[in-house]
Design a protein around this motif. Structure first.
Motif, PDB file in Angstrom:
ATOM      1  N   SER A  74       0.830  -1.199   0.000  1.00 45.30           N
ATOM      2  CA  SER A  74       0.000   0.000   0.000  1.00 45.30           C
ATOM      3  C   SER A  74       0.872   1.260   0.000  1.00 45.30           C
ATOM      4  O   SER A  74       1.879   1.340   0.701  1.00 45.30           O
ATOM      5  N   VAL A  75       0.464   2.239  -0.818  1.00 46.83           N
ATOM      6  CA  VAL A  75       1.190   3.503  -0.960  1.00 46.83           C
ATOM      7  C   VAL A  75       0.218   4.646  -0.706  1.00 46.83           C
ATOM      8  O   VAL A  75      -0.925   4.621  -1.185  1.00 46.83           O
ATOM      9  N   ARG A  76       0.655   5.653   0.031  1.00 49.46           N
ATOM     10  CA  ARG A  76      -0.185   6.807   0.329  1.00 49.46           C
ATOM     11  C   ARG A  76      -0.306   7.710  -0.892  1.00 49.46           C
ATOM     12  O   ARG A  76       0.701   8.099  -1.492  1.00 49.46           O
ATOM     13  N   LEU A  77      -1.539   8.012  -1.275  1.00 49.63           N
ATOM     14  CA  LEU A  77      -1.817   8.944  -2.360  1.00 49.63           C
ATOM     15  C   LEU A  77      -2.127  10.301  -1.744  1.00 49.63           C
ATOM     16  O   LEU A  77      -3.106  10.460  -1.018  1.00 49.63           O
ATOM     17  N   THR A 110      -2.062   1.203 -15.695  1.00 47.57           N
ATOM     18  CA  THR A 110      -3.459   0.791 -15.557  1.00 47.57           C
ATOM     19  C   THR A 110      -3.834  -0.239 -16.619  1.00 47.57           C
ATOM     20  O   THR A 110      -3.107  -0.467 -17.583  1.00 47.57           O
ATOM     21  N   GLU A 111      -5.005  -0.821 -16.430  1.00 51.09           N
ATOM     22  CA  GLU A 111      -5.521  -1.810 -17.379  1.00 51.09           C
ATOM     23  C   GLU A 111      -7.028  -1.644 -17.482  1.00 51.09           C
ATOM     24  O   GLU A 111      -7.708  -1.455 -16.473  1.00 51.09           O
ATOM     25  N   GLY A 112      -7.538  -1.694 -18.698  1.00 49.71           N
ATOM     26  CA  GLY A 112      -8.990  -1.703 -18.878  1.00 49.71           C
ATOM     27  C   GLY A 112      -9.532  -0.545 -19.676  1.00 49.71           C
ATOM     28  O   GLY A 112     -10.422  -0.721 -20.500  1.00 49.71           O
ATOM     29  N   TRP A 113      -9.017   0.660 -19.434  1.00 44.39           N
ATOM     30  CA  TRP A 113      -9.449   1.832 -20.185  1.00 44.39           C
ATOM     31  C   TRP A 113      -8.212   2.489 -20.782  1.00 44.39           C
ATOM     32  O   TRP A 113      -7.194   2.625 -20.094  1.00 44.39           O
ATOM     33  N   ASP A 114      -8.319   2.907 -22.046  1.00 42.87           N
ATOM     34  CA  ASP A 114      -7.200   3.625 -22.654  1.00 42.87           C
ATOM     35  C   ASP A 114      -7.578   5.076 -22.890  1.00 42.87           C
ATOM     36  O   ASP A 114      -8.633   5.555 -22.442  1.00 42.87           O
ATOM     37  N   GLU A 115      -6.734   5.822 -23.601  1.00 44.78           N
ATOM     38  CA  GLU A 115      -6.957   7.262 -23.807  1.00 44.78           C
ATOM     39  C   GLU A 115      -8.176   7.557 -24.668  1.00 44.78           C
ATOM     40  O   GLU A 115      -8.696   8.676 -24.644  1.00 44.78           O
ATOM     41  N   GLU A 116      -8.610   6.593 -25.444  1.00 46.41           N
ATOM     42  CA  GLU A 116      -9.828   6.785 -26.235  1.00 46.41           C
ATOM     43  C   GLU A 116     -11.067   6.718 -25.356  1.00 46.41           C
ATOM     44  O   GLU A 116     -12.097   7.330 -25.671  1.00 46.41           O
ATOM     45  N   ALA A 117     -10.982   5.979 -24.260  1.00 45.69           N
ATOM     46  CA  ALA A 117     -12.139   5.781 -23.372  1.00 45.69           C
ATOM     47  C   ALA A 117     -12.170   6.776 -22.224  1.00 45.69           C
ATOM     48  O   ALA A 117     -13.253   7.178 -21.773  1.00 45.69           O
ATOM     49  N   ARG A 157     -12.831   6.585  -8.164  1.00 47.05           N
ATOM     50  CA  ARG A 157     -12.568   6.239  -6.775  1.00 47.05           C
ATOM     51  C   ARG A 157     -11.594   5.059  -6.735  1.00 47.05           C
ATOM     52  O   ARG A 157     -11.761   4.068  -7.463  1.00 47.05           O
ATOM     53  N   ILE A 158     -10.561   5.197  -5.904  1.00 41.75           N
ATOM     54  CA  ILE A 158      -9.622   4.108  -5.633  1.00 41.75           C
ATOM     55  C   ILE A 158      -9.634   3.898  -4.124  1.00 41.75           C
ATOM     56  O   ILE A 158      -9.076   4.703  -3.381  1.00 41.75           O
ATOM     57  N   ARG A 159     -10.315   2.860  -3.662  1.00 46.08           N
ATOM     58  CA  ARG A 159     -10.581   2.707  -2.224  1.00 46.08           C
ATOM     59  C   ARG A 159     -11.275   3.978  -1.733  1.00 46.08           C
ATOM     60  O   ARG A 159     -12.313   4.357  -2.241  1.00 46.08           O
ATOM     61  N   SER A 160     -10.667   4.693  -0.761  1.00 48.44           N
ATOM     62  CA  SER A 160     -11.300   5.907  -0.243  1.00 48.44           C
ATOM     63  C   SER A 160     -10.847   7.159  -0.987  1.00 48.44           C
ATOM     64  O   SER A 160     -11.384   8.248  -0.760  1.00 48.44           O
ATOM     65  N   ALA A 161      -9.836   7.029  -1.856  1.00 48.71           N
ATOM     66  CA  ALA A 161      -9.323   8.188  -2.594  1.00 48.71           C
ATOM     67  C   ALA A 161     -10.171   8.470  -3.829  1.00 48.71           C
ATOM     68  O   ALA A 161     -10.814   7.570  -4.381  1.00 48.71           O
ATOM     69  N   ILE A 162     -10.166   9.733  -4.264  1.00 49.61           N
ATOM     70  CA  ILE A 162     -10.833  10.122  -5.501  1.00 49.61           C
ATOM     71  C   ILE A 162      -9.852  10.952  -6.322  1.00 49.61           C
ATOM     72  O   ILE A 162      -9.232  11.894  -5.815  1.00 49.61           O
ATOM     73  N   GLN A 172      -2.786   0.444  -4.087  1.00 48.12           N
ATOM     74  CA  GLN A 172      -1.736  -0.516  -4.390  1.00 48.12           C
ATOM     75  C   GLN A 172      -2.111  -1.242  -5.678  1.00 48.12           C
ATOM     76  O   GLN A 172      -3.243  -1.127  -6.174  1.00 48.12           O
ATOM     77  N   ALA A 173      -1.143  -1.967  -6.225  1.00 46.54           N
ATOM     78  CA  ALA A 173      -1.397  -2.752  -7.429  1.00 46.54           C
ATOM     79  C   ALA A 173      -2.547  -3.715  -7.178  1.00 46.54           C
ATOM     80  O   ALA A 173      -2.655  -4.320  -6.104  1.00 46.54           O
ATOM     81  N   GLY A 174      -3.426  -3.831  -8.159  1.00 46.61           N
ATOM     82  CA  GLY A 174      -4.595  -4.690  -8.040  1.00 46.61           C
ATOM     83  C   GLY A 174      -5.861  -3.945  -7.700  1.00 46.61           C
ATOM     84  O   GLY A 174      -6.967  -4.471  -7.900  1.00 46.61           O
ATOM     85  N   ASP A 175      -5.742  -2.715  -7.186  1.00 46.75           N
ATOM     86  CA  ASP A 175      -6.925  -1.923  -6.846  1.00 46.75           C
ATOM     87  C   ASP A 175      -7.700  -1.538  -8.098  1.00 46.75           C
ATOM     88  O   ASP A 175      -7.121  -1.296  -9.167  1.00 46.75           O
ATOM     89  N   GLN A 176      -9.013  -1.417  -7.941  1.00 41.51           N
ATOM     90  CA  GLN A 176      -9.889  -0.989  -9.024  1.00 41.51           C
ATOM     91  C   GLN A 176     -10.053   0.528  -9.019  1.00 41.51           C
ATOM     92  O   GLN A 176     -10.049   1.162  -7.960  1.00 41.51           O
ATOM     93  N   LEU A 177     -10.206   1.093 -10.201  1.00 41.17           N
ATOM     94  CA  LEU A 177     -10.604   2.492 -10.355  1.00 41.17           C
ATOM     95  C   LEU A 177     -12.060   2.499 -10.799  1.00 41.17           C
ATOM     96  O   LEU A 177     -12.385   2.053 -11.908  1.00 41.17           O
ATOM     97  N   GLU A 178     -12.939   2.972  -9.936  1.00 38.07           N
ATOM     98  CA  GLU A 178     -14.375   2.988 -10.200  1.00 38.07           C
ATOM     99  C   GLU A 178     -14.779   4.383 -10.683  1.00 38.07           C
ATOM    100  O   GLU A 178     -14.559   5.378  -9.984  1.00 38.07           O
TER     101      GLU A 178
END
Length: 217
Positions: A33-36, A90-97, A105-110, A155-161
């Motif tokens: 875990s890394v502090r943002l 990141t994985e899943g969305w690129d610059e076109e999306a 949201r990444i855990r409690s961060a936005i 941290q690695a593996g976290d989702q970006l919602e």
């Protein structure tokens, strides 16, 4: 979208064209875990705060999907995660999306997407290619800067919602191509010229092109 790798690095001196240059583009993956924070990730910093960093460019994200393209384009160059100076691979969305103003949201961060990354000559130093900057920008595969609206841990593996967007969704790739003059769509230029998330100098650049004049440097 999810985080594949979290990468940080501190400024270092490198030799370039017979000069000592300070750069923090050399990022390395970190575990756990890394502090943002509002201005950066813990353990990370920027060498040139005039061009990088600050509240609107606190975190730089780069889609992992781009790595296959660049490995084909740059054979023989070692391209591990963080090779483009990104904090978040990141994985899943690129610059076109992804669009300017998108909030994740990444855990409690936005975080909020603010602009494409416009690289400086230090990307060429990192990749060992003098033509890297021009090629990077023209593709639209630039990654994107994000502001930190709410601090937290990641941290690695976290989702970006995705939790919010602008009414006018202007894709990161389109803005990058407009900046590089790789496209000249007047509708996109008008929308970009009115996008308040972008720096004032960018908006003036786009407005000047709309008016048929070369942008001031």
């Amino acid at each position: 979208m999810r985080i594949v790798s979290v990468n940080v690095g501190l400024p270092r001196q490198v030799d370039w064209a017979g000069k000592a240059v300070a750069t923090a583009i050399y990022k390395q993956p970190v575990e756990g875990s890394v502090r943002l924070r509002r201005l950066n990730l813990a353990g990370d910093s920027q060498a040139d705060l005039g061009a990088h960093g600050g509240p609107r460019k606190a975190v730089y994200a780069f889609p992992s999907e781009n790595y296959g393209f660049w490995r084909d384009q740059l054979p023989g160059v070692d391209l591990g995660w963080g090779a483009f100076g990104e904090n978040l691979t990141t994985e899943g969305w690129d610059e076109e999306a992804v669009a300017l103003g998108d909030r994740f949201r990444i855990r409690s961060a936005i975080v909020q997407v603010t602009q494409p990354r416009i690289p400086c000559y230090k990307l060429g130093i990192r990749l060992g290619r003098d033509d890297a900057v021009a090629r990077f920008l023209a593709t639209g595969r630039t990654g994107f800067y994000m502001a930190v609206l709410e601090e937290g841990e990641l941290q690695a593996g976290d989702q970006l919602e995705l939790v919010g967007t602008e009414m006018d969704r202007l894709a990161v790739a389109d803005v990058a191509r407009l900046y590089a003059a790789a496209i000249s769509d007047r509708n996109l230029l008008q929308r970009a010229a009115e996008m308040t998330l972008l720096p004032a100098s960018w908006r003036r650049r786009f407005a000047a092109r709309l008016a048929g004049h070369s942008p001031a440097h």
